[in-house]
Scaffold this active site. Structure first.
Site, PDB file in Angstrom:
ATOM      1  N   ALA A  65       0.978  -1.197   0.016  1.00  0.00           N
ATOM      2  CA  ALA A  65       0.038  -0.046  -0.014  1.00  0.00           C
ATOM      3  C   ALA A  65       0.791   1.549   0.021  1.00  0.00           C
ATOM      4  O   ALA A  65       2.186   1.231   0.337  1.00  0.00           O
ATOM      5  CB  ALA A  65      -0.803  -0.084   1.282  1.00  0.00           C
ATOM      6  N   GLY A 108      -0.372  -5.037   0.957  1.00  0.00           N
ATOM      7  CA  GLY A 108      -1.592  -4.729   0.395  1.00  0.00           C
ATOM      8  C   GLY A 108      -1.687  -5.487  -0.883  1.00  0.00           C
ATOM      9  O   GLY A 108      -2.825  -5.805  -1.303  1.00  0.00           O
ATOM     10  N   GLU A 111      -2.303  -9.050  -0.150  1.00  0.00           N
ATOM     11  CA  GLU A 111      -3.758  -9.032   0.375  1.00  0.00           C
ATOM     12  C   GLU A 111      -4.898  -8.733  -0.938  1.00  0.00           C
ATOM     13  O   GLU A 111      -5.922  -9.447  -1.087  1.00  0.00           O
ATOM     14  CB  GLU A 111      -4.303  -7.957   1.346  1.00  0.00           C
ATOM     15  CG  GLU A 111      -3.571  -8.234   2.538  1.00  0.00           C
ATOM     16  CD  GLU A 111      -3.441  -7.130   3.491  1.00  0.00           C
ATOM     17  OE1 GLU A 111      -3.944  -7.189   4.792  1.00  0.00           O
ATOM     18  OE2 GLU A 111      -3.084  -5.988   3.276  1.00  0.00           O
ATOM     19  N   GLU A 131       4.057  -5.846   7.013  1.00  0.00           N
ATOM     20  CA  GLU A 131       3.635  -4.748   7.859  1.00  0.00           C
ATOM     21  C   GLU A 131       4.149  -4.594   9.146  1.00  0.00           C
ATOM     22  O   GLU A 131       4.459  -3.236   9.692  1.00  0.00           O
ATOM     23  CB  GLU A 131       2.087  -4.694   7.995  1.00  0.00           C
ATOM     24  CG  GLU A 131       1.182  -4.576   6.518  1.00  0.00           C
ATOM     25  CD  GLU A 131       1.139  -5.650   5.759  1.00  0.00           C
ATOM     26  OE1 GLU A 131       0.160  -5.544   4.800  1.00  0.00           O
ATOM     27  OE2 GLU A 131       1.786  -6.721   6.026  1.00  0.00           O
TER      28      GLU A 131
END
Length: 264
Positions: A65, A108, A111, A131
């Site tokens: 992300a 992300g 994910e 993360e």
């Protein structure tokens, strides 16, 4: 539509969405999530589309992300805004969605791939949820979907250590379905998507709904759901055509995959 962060192509009943932020290794920002959803909305509404594919570049599916976008966010604002909730819609699609992962699928990006119905990857793919190294944890389903995909021990170890998993291990653990040489990945994925798109759209969507149900309910409830869905498909003209074609020893001509909504 004028896309700024994705490319959208349609061919042979398949919609192909390509993440297109090369300067940021396709890092997910708010606009990218919005545009993926807008493209998926178009493909879901289009009755000629039977399957959807999500891919990135050869170097990166999506490398995480966008950290710059998140750096100065504060609680309770992100709680009140329900930050990341837009991403949930990607996983709620009814038509099949395949991820074609080449290069990095981290944070992300990993994910996002996990939100798809299954993943094909290139032999250079690297999966990870790093993360913890940023002082946070996965927030778009990583702790949940990775655990469902590969089990508690591997998911726990990857999330706690930020270790990256290569393509071979990803296939061995069941995170991905198949591994291809990088130059063949997209062609092989589109071939599978075209095969799905040729089928009855009704049956395909029912299969997806039934399999996803297995993660939500008990076995007895899941079996009951599957049985009722199976009964209901006998109201669809594609069931008559599929079974008649089998008996007649000819290829079936499914109409729901060709853009006709039929009534009986």
């Amino acid at each position: 539509m004028q896309w700024q962060t994705i490319l959208l192509q349609q061919h042979k009943g398949v919609g192909l969405i390509t993440l297109n932020r090369p300067h940021a290794l396709n890092a997910l920002n708010n606009q990218l999530i919005i545009e993926i959803n807008q493209a998926l909305d178009l493909l879901e509404k289009d009755p000629t589309i039977g399957c959807m594919v999500l891919t990135g570049s050869e170097k990166a599916f999506a490398a995480g992300a966008d950290i710059k976008e998140m750096l100065d966010l504060s609680f309770p604002q992100i709680y009140l805004d329900d930050f990341f909730s837009l991403a949930d819609r990607i996983a709620q699609r009814r038509k099949p969605l395949i991820a074609a992962v080449s290069g990095y699928a981290l944070g992300g990006g990993c994910e996002l791939a996990l939100m798809c119905d299954f993943i094909y990857c290139a032999d250079n793919a690297k999966f990870g949820l790093p993360e913890v190294s940023l002082g946070v944890l996965p927030g778009i389903g990583g702790t949940q979907r990775l655990t469902l995909a590969i089990g508690k021990a591997k998911a726990m170890e990857m999330c706690l250590t930020a270790r990256q998993m290569d393509a071979q291990e990803a296939e061995q653990t069941g995170l991905v379905v198949r591994v291809f040489p990088a130059e063949q990945l997209l062609a092989q994925t589109l071939q599978a998507a075209e095969k799905i798109a040729e089928k009855s759209l009704t049956a395909v969507m029912m299969i997806k709904e039934s399999i996803n149900r297995a993660f939500e309910v008990s076995l007895a409830e899941g079996l009951r759901f599957e049985r009722r869905i199976f009964h209901s498909v006998f109201a669809d003209a594609d069931q008559k055509e599929g079974m008649r074609a089998f008996v007649d020893k000819r290829p079936a001509q499914f109409t729901s995959a060709k853009g006709h909504h039929h009534e009986t």
